[in-house]
Scaffold this motif. Structure first.
Motif, PDB file in Angstrom:
ATOM      1  N   UNK A 153       0.827  -1.208   0.000  1.00 21.07           N
ATOM      2  CA  UNK A 153       0.000   0.000   0.000  1.00 21.07           C
ATOM      3  C   UNK A 153       0.860   1.257   0.000  1.00 21.07           C
ATOM      4  N   UNK A 154       0.410   2.263  -0.771  1.00 19.65           N
ATOM      5  CA  UNK A 154       1.060   3.572  -0.828  1.00 19.65           C
ATOM      6  C   UNK A 154       0.032   4.617  -0.429  1.00 19.65           C
ATOM      7  N   UNK A 155       0.468   5.567   0.406  1.00 24.78           N
ATOM      8  CA  UNK A 155      -0.448   6.580   0.917  1.00 24.78           C
ATOM      9  C   UNK A 155       0.051   7.985   0.553  1.00 24.78           C
ATOM     10  N   UNK A 156      -0.874   8.945   0.579  1.00 28.71           N
ATOM     11  CA  UNK A 156      -0.569  10.354   0.274  1.00 28.71           C
ATOM     12  C   UNK A 156       0.083  10.494  -1.091  1.00 28.71           C
ATOM     13  N   UNK A 157      -0.442   9.778  -2.056  1.00 27.94           N
ATOM     14  CA  UNK A 157       0.068   9.844  -3.429  1.00 27.94           C
ATOM     15  C   UNK A 157      -0.589  11.020  -4.149  1.00 27.94           C
ATOM     16  N   UNK A 158       0.178  11.987  -4.661  1.00 30.19           N
ATOM     17  CA  UNK A 158      -0.423  13.105  -5.391  1.00 30.19           C
ATOM     18  C   UNK A 158      -1.089  12.608  -6.678  1.00 30.19           C
ATOM     19  N   UNK A 159      -2.161  13.248  -7.121  1.00 34.96           N
ATOM     20  CA  UNK A 159      -2.781  12.826  -8.384  1.00 34.96           C
ATOM     21  C   UNK A 159      -1.806  13.004  -9.537  1.00 34.96           C
ATOM     22  N   UNK A 160      -1.818  12.060 -10.453  1.00 34.48           N
ATOM     23  CA  UNK A 160      -0.903  12.169 -11.587  1.00 34.48           C
ATOM     24  C   UNK A 160      -0.745  10.850 -12.315  1.00 34.48           C
ATOM     25  N   UNK A 161       0.198  10.824 -13.246  1.00 36.59           N
ATOM     26  CA  UNK A 161       0.481   9.638 -14.047  1.00 36.59           C
ATOM     27  C   UNK A 161       1.674   8.898 -13.442  1.00 36.59           C
ATOM     28  N   UNK A 162       1.524   7.581 -13.257  1.00 28.92           N
ATOM     29  CA  UNK A 162       2.544   6.804 -12.570  1.00 28.92           C
ATOM     30  C   UNK A 162       2.826   5.492 -13.282  1.00 28.92           C
ATOM     31  N   UNK A 163       4.011   4.953 -12.975  1.00 27.13           N
ATOM     32  CA  UNK A 163       4.386   3.606 -13.370  1.00 27.13           C
ATOM     33  C   UNK A 163       4.501   2.749 -12.112  1.00 27.13           C
ATOM     34  N   UNK A 164       4.107   1.489 -12.243  1.00 32.35           N
ATOM     35  CA  UNK A 164       4.230   0.533 -11.143  1.00 32.35           C
ATOM     36  C   UNK A 164       5.155  -0.607 -11.561  1.00 32.35           C
ATOM     37  N   UNK A 165       5.990  -1.047 -10.620  1.00 35.81           N
ATOM     38  CA  UNK A 165       6.900  -2.166 -10.858  1.00 35.81           C
ATOM     39  C   UNK A 165       6.859  -3.102  -9.658  1.00 35.81           C
ATOM     40  N   UNK A 166       7.079  -4.381  -9.913  1.00 41.82           N
ATOM     41  CA  UNK A 166       7.228  -5.348  -8.840  1.00 41.82           C
ATOM     42  C   UNK A 166       8.625  -5.947  -8.912  1.00 41.82           C
ATOM     43  N   UNK A 167       9.144  -6.313  -7.737  1.00 42.48           N
ATOM     44  CA  UNK A 167      10.483  -6.892  -7.689  1.00 42.48           C
ATOM     45  C   UNK A 167      10.390  -8.347  -7.266  1.00 42.48           C
ATOM     46  N   UNK A 168      10.978  -9.223  -8.080  1.00 39.88           N
ATOM     47  CA  UNK A 168      11.041 -10.644  -7.771  1.00 39.88           C
ATOM     48  C   UNK A 168      12.512 -11.034  -7.809  1.00 39.88           C
ATOM     49  N   UNK A 169      13.076 -11.453  -6.692  1.00 41.14           N
ATOM     50  CA  UNK A 169      14.505 -11.765  -6.677  1.00 41.14           C
ATOM     51  C   UNK A 169      14.831 -13.005  -7.497  1.00 41.14           C
ATOM     52  N   UNK A 170      16.075 -13.120  -7.894  1.00 35.34           N
ATOM     53  CA  UNK A 170      16.527 -14.344  -8.535  1.00 35.34           C
ATOM     54  C   UNK A 170      16.426 -15.470  -7.505  1.00 35.34           C
ATOM     55  N   UNK A 171      15.688 -16.491  -7.867  1.00 36.97           N
ATOM     56  CA  UNK A 171      15.394 -17.541  -6.898  1.00 36.97           C
ATOM     57  C   UNK A 171      16.387 -18.690  -7.011  1.00 36.97           C
ATOM     58  N   UNK A 172      16.461 -19.489  -5.949  1.00 34.88           N
ATOM     59  CA  UNK A 172      17.333 -20.653  -5.980  1.00 34.88           C
ATOM     60  C   UNK A 172      16.924 -21.574  -7.131  1.00 34.88           C
ATOM     61  N   UNK A 173      17.898 -22.141  -7.782  1.00 34.77           N
ATOM     62  CA  UNK A 173      17.613 -22.964  -8.955  1.00 34.77           C
ATOM     63  C   UNK A 173      16.704 -24.141  -8.613  1.00 34.77           C
ATOM     64  N   UNK A 174      16.780 -24.630  -7.409  1.00 30.34           N
ATOM     65  CA  UNK A 174      15.945 -25.771  -7.033  1.00 30.34           C
ATOM     66  C   UNK A 174      14.480 -25.401  -6.908  1.00 30.34           C
ATOM     67  N   UNK A 175      14.174 -24.085  -6.823  1.00 27.52           N
ATOM     68  CA  UNK A 175      12.795 -23.623  -6.697  1.00 27.52           C
ATOM     69  C   UNK A 175      12.204 -23.140  -8.022  1.00 27.52           C
ATOM     70  N   UNK A 176      13.011 -23.118  -9.060  1.00 30.00           N
ATOM     71  CA  UNK A 176      12.607 -22.416 -10.283  1.00 30.00           C
ATOM     72  C   UNK A 176      11.278 -22.889 -10.851  1.00 30.00           C
ATOM     73  N   UNK A 177      11.026 -24.200 -10.791  1.00 24.28           N
ATOM     74  CA  UNK A 177       9.795 -24.707 -11.391  1.00 24.28           C
ATOM     75  C   UNK A 177       8.598 -24.663 -10.477  1.00 24.28           C
ATOM     76  N   UNK A 178       8.763 -24.183  -9.250  1.00 27.95           N
ATOM     77  CA  UNK A 178       7.675 -24.235  -8.282  1.00 27.95           C
ATOM     78  C   UNK A 178       6.921 -22.915  -8.146  1.00 27.95           C
ATOM     79  N   UNK A 179       7.436 -21.856  -8.761  1.00 24.14           N
ATOM     80  CA  UNK A 179       6.760 -20.571  -8.689  1.00 24.14           C
ATOM     81  C   UNK A 179       5.818 -20.408  -9.880  1.00 24.14           C
ATOM     82  N   UNK A 180       4.856 -19.486  -9.756  1.00 27.72           N
ATOM     83  CA  UNK A 180       3.803 -19.355 -10.754  1.00 27.72           C
ATOM     84  C   UNK A 180       4.248 -18.644 -12.019  1.00 27.72           C
ATOM     85  N   UNK A 181       3.627 -19.023 -13.119  1.00 29.54           N
ATOM     86  CA  UNK A 181       3.925 -18.389 -14.404  1.00 29.54           C
ATOM     87  C   UNK A 181       2.938 -17.283 -14.738  1.00 29.54           C
ATOM     88  N   UNK A 182       1.876 -17.125 -13.956  1.00 29.98           N
ATOM     89  CA  UNK A 182       0.864 -16.088 -14.229  1.00 29.98           C
ATOM     90  C   UNK A 182       0.241 -15.647 -12.911  1.00 29.98           C
TER      91      UNK A 182
END
Length: 275
Positions: A153-182
């Motif tokens: 959540x973000x608060x006190x955001x002034x009105x305007x045009x924005x970009x949103x990004x999410x950060x997903x770290x490089x995961x351990x190779x043994x977990x690569x197939x267990x995370x979601x594709x969508x």
């Protein structure tokens, strides 16, 4: 007694109502409330010849729903339509809020919450993933139940045009197939404004910041001061769901590279560069 012959002209005069309709259409066009590119009447036909060519885009016939409706329209002196997708009022112009940027991390004491679905596992905080945004991430195993989520959540955001990004770290190779594709990422600002599905196994690397890559969640115009990003668990989210950080920043600033040049049709071209 001499008889004086009279000649009746074949030209019919305009009714007061026809004049009113023509003037209303003309005033709408001049005021800029509509993009008036399709007006033609007995009274405005001559105005077309007086206006500059670049102010007349096209003259189209009346497109009433039936011949009877079209006939009535012509009786009122209207021989064309106002474009149906015209904007009746100018849209508000929001500032770019140059320099605005905020990052919500899973370690923040406020602005980050989680919810575990009934019958499923709880969210846990883990460290040791290569490239975590700070030092830990939140993860949950989702195979037992669906409906868990992490909320940024973000608060006190002034009105305007924005970009949103999410950060997903490089995961351990043994977990690569267990995370979601969508994995659904729902964006809220006074209601749902968009949903983006993120592949937490194969990252696109949309934005580099301080040596780390962030994944785009799109661009939005926010008019309310609170913005939420909800990472939601569904059957396509994989066996594990990960939540690390979300970034909200103003739209990229624009630098004019070449001056505006007029085009023959009355428009203009300009080359700009985004940072």
């Amino acid at each position: 007694m001499p008889v004086q012959n009279s000649v009746t002209s074949a030209r019919r005069g305009s009714t007061y109502l026809e004049v009113q309709v023509a003037m209303v259409l003309l005033s709408i066009g001049i005021s800029g409330l509509y993009s008036l590119s399709v007006v033609q009447s007995r009274q405005t036909a001559q105005l077309q010849q007086m206006l500059p060519a670049d102010q007349i885009a096209s003259i189209n016939p009346v497109t009433a729903g039936s011949p009877a409706e079209a006939a009535w329209a012509k009786k009122f002196g209207v021989y064309a339509d106002i474009v149906p997708d015209a904007v009746a009022a100018p849209s508000p112009i929001y500032p770019l809020n140059s320099g605005y940027q905020a990052i919500r991390d899973n370690e923040d004491s406020s602005g980050f919450t989680t919810h575990a679905a009934t019958g499923g596992d709880d969210w846990e905080e883990y460290g040791g993933h290569p490239g975590d945004n700070e030092s830990t991430v939140h993860e949950i195993q989702t195979t037992a139940a669906y409906g868990s989520y992490a909320l940024f959540s973000f608060y006190s955001v002034p009105p305007g045009d924005y970009e949103l990004f999410t950060y997903v770290p490089e995961k351990k190779s043994s977990y690569a197939g267990e995370f979601g594709s969508a994995v659904p990422h729902h964006v809220y600002c006074d209601g749902l404004v968009g949903t983006v599905h993120v592949d937490q196994r194969s990252l696109k690397h949309d934005l580099e910041r301080s040596g780390r890559w962030w994944e785009s969640l799109g661009t939005y115009t926010f008019t309310h001061s609170t913005v939420h990003v909800l990472i939601y668990d569904t059957p396509v989210s994989g066996d594990w769901l990960i939540a690390d950080a979300v970034m909200l920043r103003c739209r990229r600033s624009v630098e004019i590279v070449t001056p505006a040049l007029a085009t023959p049709d009355g428009g203009a071209t300009v080359t700009v560069e985004l940072d």
